[in-house]
Design a protein around this motif. Structure first.
Motif, PDB file in Angstrom:
ATOM      1  N   ASP A  98       0.844  -1.211   0.000  1.00 60.37           N
ATOM      2  CA  ASP A  98       0.000   0.000   0.000  1.00 60.37           C
ATOM      3  C   ASP A  98       0.870   1.248   0.000  1.00 60.37           C
ATOM      4  O   ASP A  98       2.105   1.178   0.028  1.00 60.37           O
ATOM      5  CB  ASP A  98      -0.983  -0.014   1.176  1.00 60.37           C
ATOM      6  N   GLN A  99       0.196   2.413   0.006  1.00 62.59           N
ATOM      7  CA  GLN A  99       0.925   3.677  -0.153  1.00 62.59           C
ATOM      8  C   GLN A  99       1.766   4.050   1.059  1.00 62.59           C
ATOM      9  O   GLN A  99       2.581   4.965   0.998  1.00 62.59           O
ATOM     10  CB  GLN A  99      -0.065   4.818  -0.465  1.00 62.59           C
ATOM     11  N   ARG A 100       1.585   3.365   2.174  1.00 58.08           N
ATOM     12  CA  ARG A 100       2.333   3.675   3.391  1.00 58.08           C
ATOM     13  C   ARG A 100       3.598   2.852   3.539  1.00 58.08           C
ATOM     14  O   ARG A 100       4.362   3.070   4.473  1.00 58.08           O
ATOM     15  CB  ARG A 100       1.449   3.453   4.620  1.00 58.08           C
ATOM     16  N   LYS A 101       3.834   1.900   2.633  1.00 62.29           N
ATOM     17  CA  LYS A 101       4.960   0.975   2.797  1.00 62.29           C
ATOM     18  C   LYS A 101       5.732   0.803   1.499  1.00 62.29           C
ATOM     19  O   LYS A 101       5.283   1.204   0.422  1.00 62.29           O
ATOM     20  CB  LYS A 101       4.464  -0.386   3.294  1.00 62.29           C
ATOM     21  N   ALA A 102       6.905   0.192   1.653  1.00 65.39           N
ATOM     22  CA  ALA A 102       7.721  -0.238   0.511  1.00 65.39           C
ATOM     23  C   ALA A 102       8.145  -1.676   0.778  1.00 65.39           C
ATOM     24  O   ALA A 102       8.231  -2.112   1.931  1.00 65.39           O
ATOM     25  CB  ALA A 102       8.934   0.666   0.336  1.00 65.39           C
ATOM     26  N   ALA A 103       8.399  -2.440  -0.285  1.00 62.17           N
ATOM     27  CA  ALA A 103       8.705  -3.871  -0.143  1.00 62.17           C
ATOM     28  C   ALA A 103      10.050  -4.202  -0.771  1.00 62.17           C
ATOM     29  O   ALA A 103      10.443  -3.615  -1.788  1.00 62.17           O
ATOM     30  CB  ALA A 103       7.597  -4.706  -0.775  1.00 62.17           C
ATOM     31  N   ILE A 104      10.757  -5.161  -0.155  1.00 65.84           N
ATOM     32  CA  ILE A 104      11.992  -5.718  -0.716  1.00 65.84           C
ATOM     33  C   ILE A 104      11.742  -7.210  -0.964  1.00 65.84           C
ATOM     34  O   ILE A 104      11.322  -7.943  -0.062  1.00 65.84           O
ATOM     35  CB  ILE A 104      13.181  -5.538   0.237  1.00 65.84           C
ATOM     36  N   LYS A 152      12.122   9.733   7.832  1.00 68.99           N
ATOM     37  CA  LYS A 152      11.425   8.684   7.085  1.00 68.99           C
ATOM     38  C   LYS A 152      12.429   7.940   6.200  1.00 68.99           C
ATOM     39  O   LYS A 152      13.531   8.438   5.906  1.00 68.99           O
ATOM     40  CB  LYS A 152      10.306   9.267   6.231  1.00 68.99           C
ATOM     41  N   VAL A 153      12.013   6.758   5.784  1.00 68.52           N
ATOM     42  CA  VAL A 153      12.835   5.943   4.898  1.00 68.52           C
ATOM     43  C   VAL A 153      12.668   6.446   3.465  1.00 68.52           C
ATOM     44  O   VAL A 153      11.546   6.592   2.981  1.00 68.52           O
ATOM     45  CB  VAL A 153      12.424   4.454   4.986  1.00 68.52           C
ATOM     46  N   ILE A 154      13.791   6.735   2.808  1.00 71.19           N
ATOM     47  CA  ILE A 154      13.725   7.234   1.423  1.00 71.19           C
ATOM     48  C   ILE A 154      14.379   6.256   0.433  1.00 71.19           C
ATOM     49  O   ILE A 154      14.102   6.306  -0.763  1.00 71.19           O
ATOM     50  CB  ILE A 154      14.399   8.616   1.311  1.00 71.19           C
ATOM     51  N   ASP A 155      15.258   5.389   0.926  1.00 71.58           N
ATOM     52  CA  ASP A 155      15.897   4.380   0.065  1.00 71.58           C
ATOM     53  C   ASP A 155      15.821   3.045   0.812  1.00 71.58           C
ATOM     54  O   ASP A 155      16.630   2.776   1.700  1.00 71.58           O
ATOM     55  CB  ASP A 155      17.344   4.765  -0.222  1.00 71.58           C
ATOM     56  N   VAL A 156      14.841   2.232   0.409  1.00 71.25           N
ATOM     57  CA  VAL A 156      14.585   1.002   1.171  1.00 71.25           C
ATOM     58  C   VAL A 156      15.755   0.025   1.066  1.00 71.25           C
ATOM     59  O   VAL A 156      16.134  -0.622   2.049  1.00 71.25           O
ATOM     60  CB  VAL A 156      13.283   0.341   0.669  1.00 71.25           C
ATOM     61  N   ARG A 157      16.332  -0.096  -0.109  1.00 72.12           N
ATOM     62  CA  ARG A 157      17.455  -1.013  -0.279  1.00 72.12           C
ATOM     63  C   ARG A 157      18.634  -0.621   0.610  1.00 72.12           C
ATOM     64  O   ARG A 157      19.198  -1.460   1.317  1.00 72.12           O
ATOM     65  CB  ARG A 157      17.894  -1.055  -1.751  1.00 72.12           C
ATOM     66  N   GLN A 158      19.008   0.675   0.596  1.00 74.95           N
ATOM     67  CA  GLN A 158      20.112   1.135   1.428  1.00 74.95           C
ATOM     68  C   GLN A 158      19.758   1.032   2.914  1.00 74.95           C
ATOM     69  O   GLN A 158      20.628   0.735   3.741  1.00 74.95           O
ATOM     70  CB  GLN A 158      20.451   2.593   1.075  1.00 74.95           C
ATOM     71  N   TYR A 159      18.508   1.275   3.233  1.00 78.12           N
ATOM     72  CA  TYR A 159      18.042   1.151   4.614  1.00 78.12           C
ATOM     73  C   TYR A 159      18.231  -0.280   5.128  1.00 78.12           C
ATOM     74  O   TYR A 159      18.668  -0.500   6.261  1.00 78.12           O
ATOM     75  CB  TYR A 159      16.570   1.563   4.665  1.00 78.12           C
ATOM     76  N   TYR A 160      17.935  -1.248   4.272  1.00 73.05           N
ATOM     77  CA  TYR A 160      18.106  -2.653   4.667  1.00 73.05           C
ATOM     78  C   TYR A 160      19.587  -3.018   4.771  1.00 73.05           C
ATOM     79  O   TYR A 160      20.018  -3.680   5.716  1.00 73.05           O
ATOM     80  CB  TYR A 160      17.407  -3.570   3.665  1.00 73.05           C
ATOM     81  N   VAL A 161      20.374  -2.557   3.799  1.00 76.76           N
ATOM     82  CA  VAL A 161      21.792  -2.907   3.792  1.00 76.76           C
ATOM     83  C   VAL A 161      22.517  -2.286   4.979  1.00 76.76           C
ATOM     84  O   VAL A 161      23.380  -2.911   5.608  1.00 76.76           O
ATOM     85  CB  VAL A 161      22.433  -2.455   2.459  1.00 76.76           C
ATOM     86  N   ARG A 216       9.701  -8.536   2.433  1.00 78.67           N
ATOM     87  CA  ARG A 216       9.626  -7.779   3.688  1.00 78.67           C
ATOM     88  C   ARG A 216       9.091  -6.382   3.392  1.00 78.67           C
ATOM     89  O   ARG A 216       9.547  -5.746   2.431  1.00 78.67           O
ATOM     90  CB  ARG A 216      10.995  -7.675   4.364  1.00 78.67           C
ATOM     91  N   LEU A 217       8.166  -5.950   4.250  1.00 80.19           N
ATOM     92  CA  LEU A 217       7.567  -4.622   4.095  1.00 80.19           C
ATOM     93  C   LEU A 217       8.153  -3.667   5.119  1.00 80.19           C
ATOM     94  O   LEU A 217       8.348  -4.029   6.285  1.00 80.19           O
ATOM     95  CB  LEU A 217       6.043  -4.708   4.261  1.00 80.19           C
ATOM     96  N   TYR A 218       8.383  -2.428   4.699  1.00 79.04           N
ATOM     97  CA  TYR A 218       8.955  -1.390   5.575  1.00 79.04           C
ATOM     98  C   TYR A 218       8.081  -0.139   5.516  1.00 79.04           C
ATOM     99  O   TYR A 218       7.640   0.275   4.436  1.00 79.04           O
ATOM    100  CB  TYR A 218      10.393  -1.049   5.160  1.00 79.04           C
ATOM    101  N   ASP A 219       7.878   0.448   6.667  1.00 84.04           N
ATOM    102  CA  ASP A 219       7.036   1.647   6.780  1.00 84.04           C
ATOM    103  C   ASP A 219       7.797   2.853   6.237  1.00 84.04           C
ATOM    104  O   ASP A 219       8.923   3.142   6.674  1.00 84.04           O
ATOM    105  CB  ASP A 219       6.660   1.865   8.247  1.00 84.04           C
ATOM    106  N   THR A 220       7.187   3.563   5.287  1.00 86.33           N
ATOM    107  CA  THR A 220       7.833   4.755   4.709  1.00 86.33           C
ATOM    108  C   THR A 220       7.174   6.052   5.174  1.00 86.33           C
ATOM    109  O   THR A 220       7.470   7.118   4.630  1.00 86.33           O
ATOM    110  CB  THR A 220       7.773   4.683   3.169  1.00 86.33           C
ATOM    111  N   ARG A 221       6.295   5.977   6.176  1.00 84.36           N
ATOM    112  CA  ARG A 221       5.686   7.190   6.706  1.00 84.36           C
ATOM    113  C   ARG A 221       6.687   7.964   7.556  1.00 84.36           C
ATOM    114  O   ARG A 221       7.723   7.429   7.974  1.00 84.36           O
ATOM    115  CB  ARG A 221       4.450   6.847   7.548  1.00 84.36           C
ATOM    116  N   ILE A 222       6.353   9.234   7.827  1.00 83.93           N
ATOM    117  CA  ILE A 222       7.228  10.070   8.662  1.00 83.93           C
ATOM    118  C   ILE A 222       7.175   9.576  10.107  1.00 83.93           C
ATOM    119  O   ILE A 222       6.092   9.412  10.676  1.00 83.93           O
ATOM    120  CB  ILE A 222       6.810  11.548   8.581  1.00 83.93           C
TER     121      ILE A 222
END
Length: 295
Positions: free
Chosen positions: A27-33, A94-103, A60-66
């Motif tokens: 959904d619009q509140r999350k991002a997925a890897i 907030k999370v802006i780069d999910v891949r870098q956030y995970y790494v 895996r889903l990550y919250d991208t809200r503020i």
């Protein structure tokens, strides 16, 4: 026939389970890897319906809200005047780069907030050390927040996080300094109050003296005007008497004598010792000949 029906039912059920395991939504509140055998193969940041291969791939889903990060206790910083102050702040991130956030932090928000808190602390310490207490309390507070937000945002971009805002909620003196500051403030307020009272008393005396002076001037002017009016009245009365005497001296002499009799003999107990031939009784002796005897 019955066995075939059961087989079809089981196959359909298995297919349904496999299909449900192959579909996921973002959904619009999350991002997925998406991972395949533990390796990142795709990142979905747009909302929608996606597919994966069951048992081989996982998501895996990550919250991208503020998010809001607030320290548990206020931090102590030192100003350029070597004065300790307690600072209570908060950070919006907030999370802006999910891949870098995970790494970088394995997608753990606690690790991300620990990195943000350390960066904010270092930036605030550097900015407070350049400024006085007045600057950090009110003078350059907005500037401090803007500089800190920019520096922190530049640093945490490395872990796939963006800082939206940094705010100082409260800046106070430490307890051991606050009492001294309050005492100095109280002494200063008392000094100002005494100066104001003294100034007020001086102004009051000045106003009172000016009022007394104006009263004396008004009284003097009124007495002068009264004497002038009285003099003018006396002069006018004398003139009227003189004109009346000039028009009919006999009547004027008679009127003055009657006034003298009334003023002298207004009570039965009054006693006067005079000669009968006195001018005072001339109108008793010979009324109508006052003019001759007056001459």
């Amino acid at each position: 026939m019955k066995r075939a029906t059961i087989v079809v039912f089981v196959v359909a059920l298995v297919a349904l389970v496999v299909l449900s395991m192959s579909v996921y939504t973002v959904d619009q509140r999350k991002a997925a890897i998406k991972f395949q055998l533990g390796e990142v193969i795709d990142v979905q940041t747009k909302p929608g319906l996606y597919f994966m291969v069951p048992f081989v791939q996982n998501v895996r889903l990550y919250d991208t809200r503020i998010q809001t990060m607030e320290p548990r206790d206020p931090e102590r910083f030192l100003t350029s005047e070597n004065r300790n102050v307690l600072v209570d702040s908060f950070v919006k991130w907030k999370v802006i780069d999910v891949r870098q956030y995970y790494v970088s932090v394995r997608g753990d928000p606690l690790q991300a907030e620990a990195r943000i808190a350390q960066t904010v602390n270092d930036a605030l310490r550097a900015e407070f050390a350049k400024r006085t207490v007045h600057d950090v309390v009110s003078g350059e507070r907005d500037k401090i927040m803007a500089v800190v937000a920019r520096r922190v945002d530049e640093d945490v971009h490395r872990i796939g996080v963006g800082v939206v805002d940094v705010r100082l909620k409260r800046v106070d003196f430490v307890p051991e300094i606050s009492s001294d500051v309050y005492r100095r403030m109280e002494s200063e307020r008392k000094r100002v109050a005494n100066e104001l009272r003294a100034t007020g008393q001086a102004e009051g005396e000045k106003i009172k003296a000016d009022a007394d002076r104006q009263r004396q001037i008004i009284v003097a002017d009124a007495y002068r005007d009264a004497q002038r009016i009285k003099g003018e009245g006396d002069a006018q009365a004398s003139r009227i008497y003189a004109e009346a005497f000039g028009k009919n001296p006999e009547f004027f002499s008679f009127y003055r004598s009657m006034e003298a009799y009334r003023q002298s003999l207004h009570s039965k107990s009054d006693v006067m010792v005079l000669e009968p031939s006195s001018d005072f009784f001339k109108y008793f002796r010979s009324p109508g000949r006052g003019k001759a005897s007056g001459q």
